[in-house]
Design a protein around this motif. Structure first.
Motif, PDB file in Angstrom:
ATOM      1  N   TYR A 175       0.829  -1.210   0.000  1.00 34.46           N
ATOM      2  CA  TYR A 175       0.000   0.000   0.000  1.00 34.46           C
ATOM      3  C   TYR A 175       0.869   1.267   0.000  1.00 34.46           C
ATOM      4  N   PRO A 176       1.679   1.478  -1.021  1.00 31.92           N
ATOM      5  CA  PRO A 176       2.609   2.620  -0.999  1.00 31.92           C
ATOM      6  C   PRO A 176       1.925   3.983  -1.033  1.00 31.92           C
ATOM      7  N   THR A 177       0.711   4.048  -1.575  1.00 27.02           N
ATOM      8  CA  THR A 177       0.042   5.350  -1.697  1.00 27.02           C
ATOM      9  C   THR A 177      -1.125   5.519  -0.728  1.00 27.02           C
ATOM     10  N   ARG A 178      -1.338   4.564   0.145  1.00 26.61           N
ATOM     11  CA  ARG A 178      -2.471   4.655   1.078  1.00 26.61           C
ATOM     12  C   ARG A 178      -2.287   5.836   2.033  1.00 26.61           C
ATOM     13  N   ARG A 179      -3.385   6.501   2.346  1.00 35.08           N
ATOM     14  CA  ARG A 179      -3.318   7.674   3.207  1.00 35.08           C
ATOM     15  C   ARG A 179      -3.047   7.284   4.649  1.00 35.08           C
ATOM     16  N   VAL A 180      -2.066   7.947   5.211  1.00 30.31           N
ATOM     17  CA  VAL A 180      -1.736   7.795   6.629  1.00 30.31           C
ATOM     18  C   VAL A 180      -1.868   9.158   7.289  1.00 30.31           C
ATOM     19  N   ASN A 181      -2.639   9.216   8.363  1.00 26.52           N
ATOM     20  CA  ASN A 181      -2.774  10.455   9.117  1.00 26.52           C
ATOM     21  C   ASN A 181      -1.677  10.512  10.168  1.00 26.52           C
ATOM     22  N   ALA A 182      -0.975  11.640  10.208  1.00 31.27           N
ATOM     23  CA  ALA A 182       0.162  11.760  11.118  1.00 31.27           C
ATOM     24  C   ALA A 182       0.145  13.121  11.800  1.00 31.27           C
ATOM     25  N   LEU A 183       0.685  13.125  13.005  1.00 33.28           N
ATOM     26  CA  LEU A 183       0.858  14.375  13.741  1.00 33.28           C
ATOM     27  C   LEU A 183       2.155  15.044  13.312  1.00 33.28           C
ATOM     28  N   LEU A 184       2.047  16.286  12.886  1.00 31.01           N
ATOM     29  CA  LEU A 184       3.216  17.100  12.581  1.00 31.01           C
ATOM     30  C   LEU A 184       3.164  18.281  13.545  1.00 31.01           C
ATOM     31  N   GLY A 185       3.857  18.126  14.673  1.00 32.84           N
ATOM     32  CA  GLY A 185       3.684  19.097  15.749  1.00 32.84           C
ATOM     33  C   GLY A 185       2.319  18.882  16.368  1.00 32.84           C
ATOM     34  N   TRP A 186       1.467  19.907  16.271  1.00 32.63           N
ATOM     35  CA  TRP A 186       0.100  19.796  16.773  1.00 32.63           C
ATOM     36  C   TRP A 186      -0.911  19.723  15.643  1.00 32.63           C
ATOM     37  N   ILE A 187      -0.434  19.537  14.421  1.00 31.29           N
ATOM     38  CA  ILE A 187      -1.300  19.510  13.248  1.00 31.29           C
ATOM     39  C   ILE A 187      -1.377  18.088  12.705  1.00 31.29           C
ATOM     40  N   ILE A 188      -2.579  17.662  12.309  1.00 25.98           N
ATOM     41  CA  ILE A 188      -2.755  16.361  11.675  1.00 25.98           C
ATOM     42  C   ILE A 188      -2.690  16.543  10.169  1.00 25.98           C
ATOM     43  N   VAL A 189      -1.780  15.811   9.528  1.00 24.22           N
ATOM     44  CA  VAL A 189      -1.622  15.883   8.080  1.00 24.22           C
ATOM     45  C   VAL A 189      -1.863  14.501   7.494  1.00 24.22           C
ATOM     46  N   ALA A 190      -2.374  14.460   6.277  1.00 30.34           N
ATOM     47  CA  ALA A 190      -2.594  13.209   5.553  1.00 30.34           C
ATOM     48  C   ALA A 190      -1.500  13.073   4.506  1.00 30.34           C
ATOM     49  N   ILE A 191      -0.734  11.975   4.591  1.00 34.24           N
ATOM     50  CA  ILE A 191       0.381  11.762   3.681  1.00 34.24           C
ATOM     51  C   ILE A 191       0.334  10.330   3.167  1.00 34.24           C
ATOM     52  N   PRO A 192       0.908  10.055   2.001  1.00 37.43           N
ATOM     53  CA  PRO A 192       0.973   8.667   1.528  1.00 37.43           C
ATOM     54  C   PRO A 192       1.912   7.848   2.399  1.00 37.43           C
ATOM     55  N   SER A 193       1.678   6.566   2.470  1.00 39.38           N
ATOM     56  CA  SER A 193       2.465   5.724   3.364  1.00 39.38           C
ATOM     57  C   SER A 193       3.933   5.693   2.982  1.00 39.38           C
ATOM     58  N   TRP A 194       4.236   5.880   1.681  1.00 43.48           N
ATOM     59  CA  TRP A 194       5.644   5.830   1.307  1.00 43.48           C
ATOM     60  C   TRP A 194       6.421   6.992   1.916  1.00 43.48           C
ATOM     61  N   VAL A 195       5.743   8.090   2.209  1.00 45.11           N
ATOM     62  CA  VAL A 195       6.404   9.205   2.879  1.00 45.11           C
ATOM     63  C   VAL A 195       6.597   8.884   4.361  1.00 45.11           C
ATOM     64  N   ALA A 196       5.511   8.450   5.027  1.00 44.38           N
ATOM     65  CA  ALA A 196       5.586   8.166   6.461  1.00 44.38           C
ATOM     66  C   ALA A 196       6.571   7.051   6.767  1.00 44.38           C
ATOM     67  N   LEU A 197       6.467   5.952   6.032  1.00 42.33           N
ATOM     68  CA  LEU A 197       7.319   4.804   6.315  1.00 42.33           C
ATOM     69  C   LEU A 197       8.714   4.972   5.713  1.00 42.33           C
ATOM     70  N   GLY A 198       8.802   5.692   4.604  1.00 39.19           N
ATOM     71  CA  GLY A 198      10.110   5.966   4.023  1.00 39.19           C
ATOM     72  C   GLY A 198      10.966   6.813   4.941  1.00 39.19           C
ATOM     73  N   LEU A 199      10.370   7.839   5.535  1.00 37.74           N
ATOM     74  CA  LEU A 199      11.115   8.673   6.475  1.00 37.74           C
ATOM     75  C   LEU A 199      11.510   7.868   7.708  1.00 37.74           C
ATOM     76  N   TRP A 200      10.631   6.983   8.134  1.00 41.17           N
ATOM     77  CA  TRP A 200      10.926   6.179   9.327  1.00 41.17           C
ATOM     78  C   TRP A 200      12.122   5.265   9.096  1.00 41.17           C
ATOM     79  N   ILE A 201      12.156   4.557   7.964  1.00 41.18           N
ATOM     80  CA  ILE A 201      13.258   3.629   7.727  1.00 41.18           C
ATOM     81  C   ILE A 201      14.556   4.377   7.455  1.00 41.18           C
ATOM     82  N   LEU A 202      14.485   5.543   6.842  1.00 40.83           N
ATOM     83  CA  LEU A 202      15.697   6.342   6.652  1.00 40.83           C
ATOM     84  C   LEU A 202      16.287   6.756   8.000  1.00 40.83           C
TER      85      LEU A 202
END
Length: 258
Positions: A175-202
């Motif tokens: 699911y590389p493009t599935r929407r993941v909701n994430a906290l960025l500071g105090w703001i909730i942003v919707a990003i594709p999973s490849w961004v959320a998980l890509g940043l995590w593994i990096l």
């Protein structure tokens, strides 16, 4: 810092019983068997010790008084305990224990977010086998990385991070493009999973290189990287190429066909 808090589950048609069970087991072990981390004897007995895995020997050591060179404070480091099971089995038992409440909470959050999607796709048994296999590979990655870098092989390791990293790697592949909701500071942003998980593994890779230079922080980054790679590479062995549609869609299709 991005902190995933939820994802898109609109296509889920299976109840994630095994994900819930894994969550419950991890929480139960930490509270009732580890005593919220205070039962050091139990924790050290069932954790993975690289030296024990490499030699297939149950090692028992005395407690030592360690001095922190930066702060000058002294503390007692417990010795390794008698392991009442074959040492290789600790590769599994260590996957269900945690070092602190924060450690447990972070791991369970990621399992809650990403585990149900994989269980939905792989089926209950396939998902459990995939989870355990990734956890085993993650633990072995830490063991061999410890040997390769010359780090202290007597330090126990524990946590579900390796297995959950495998879940995240599999999720990224499916699911590389599935929407993941994430906290960025105090703001909730919707990003594709490849961004959320890509940043995590990096982050894990860069932090892992830091441990080679002697800047260790007590985190088994090799287990995270090994588990993630295993999940990413092995996920296709556990699923077909065409996901099943949600149950409601299947029912409507059968009705139209007849």
């Amino acid at each position: 810092m991005l902190l995933p808090i939820s994802d898109d589950n609109t296509d889920r048609h299976r109840t994630p019983y095994f994900t819930w069970a894994l969550l419950a087991i991890n929480i139960f072990v930490f509270i009732f068997l580890q005593g919220f981390g205070s039962n050091i004897a139990f924790t050290y007995a069932y954790s993975t010790v690289p030296a024990e895995i490499l030699t297939n020997t149950d090692i028992i050591t005395e407690s030592q008084v360690i001095r922190d060179l930066q702060t000058g404070e002294q503390f007692e480091m417990p010795g390794l305990q008698l392991t009442p099971i074959p040492v290789y089995f600790t590769l599994v038992t260590s996957m269900f224990m945690h070092g602190s409440l924060a450690h447990l909470g972070g791991n369970m959050l990621y399992l809650w977010i990403f585990g149900d999607n994989l269980e939905n796709r792989l089926g209950h048994i396939g998902y459990l086998l995939f989870y355990l296999l990734c956890g085993l590979i993650a633990s072995l990655s830490h063991v061999f990385f410890t040997q390769f870098t010359g780090a202290n092989p007597m330090v126990p390791s524990l946590g579900a991070s390796g297995a959950i990293s495998g879940v995240m790697g599999g999720y990224l592949m499916l699911y590389p493009t599935r929407r993941v909701n994430a906290l960025l500071g105090w703001i909730i942003v919707a990003i594709p999973s490849w961004v959320a998980l890509g940043l995590w593994i990096l982050l894990q890779v860069f932090s892992g290189f830091g441990t080679i230079g002697g800047a260790g922080d007590g985190v088994a980054y090799a287990a995270h990287i090994g588990g993630f790679a295993a999940g990413f590479l092995l996920i296709r062995l556990f699923t077909d190429k065409t996901p099943r549609p949600p149950r409601k869609q299947q029912t409507r299709w059968v009705q139209r066909r007849y």
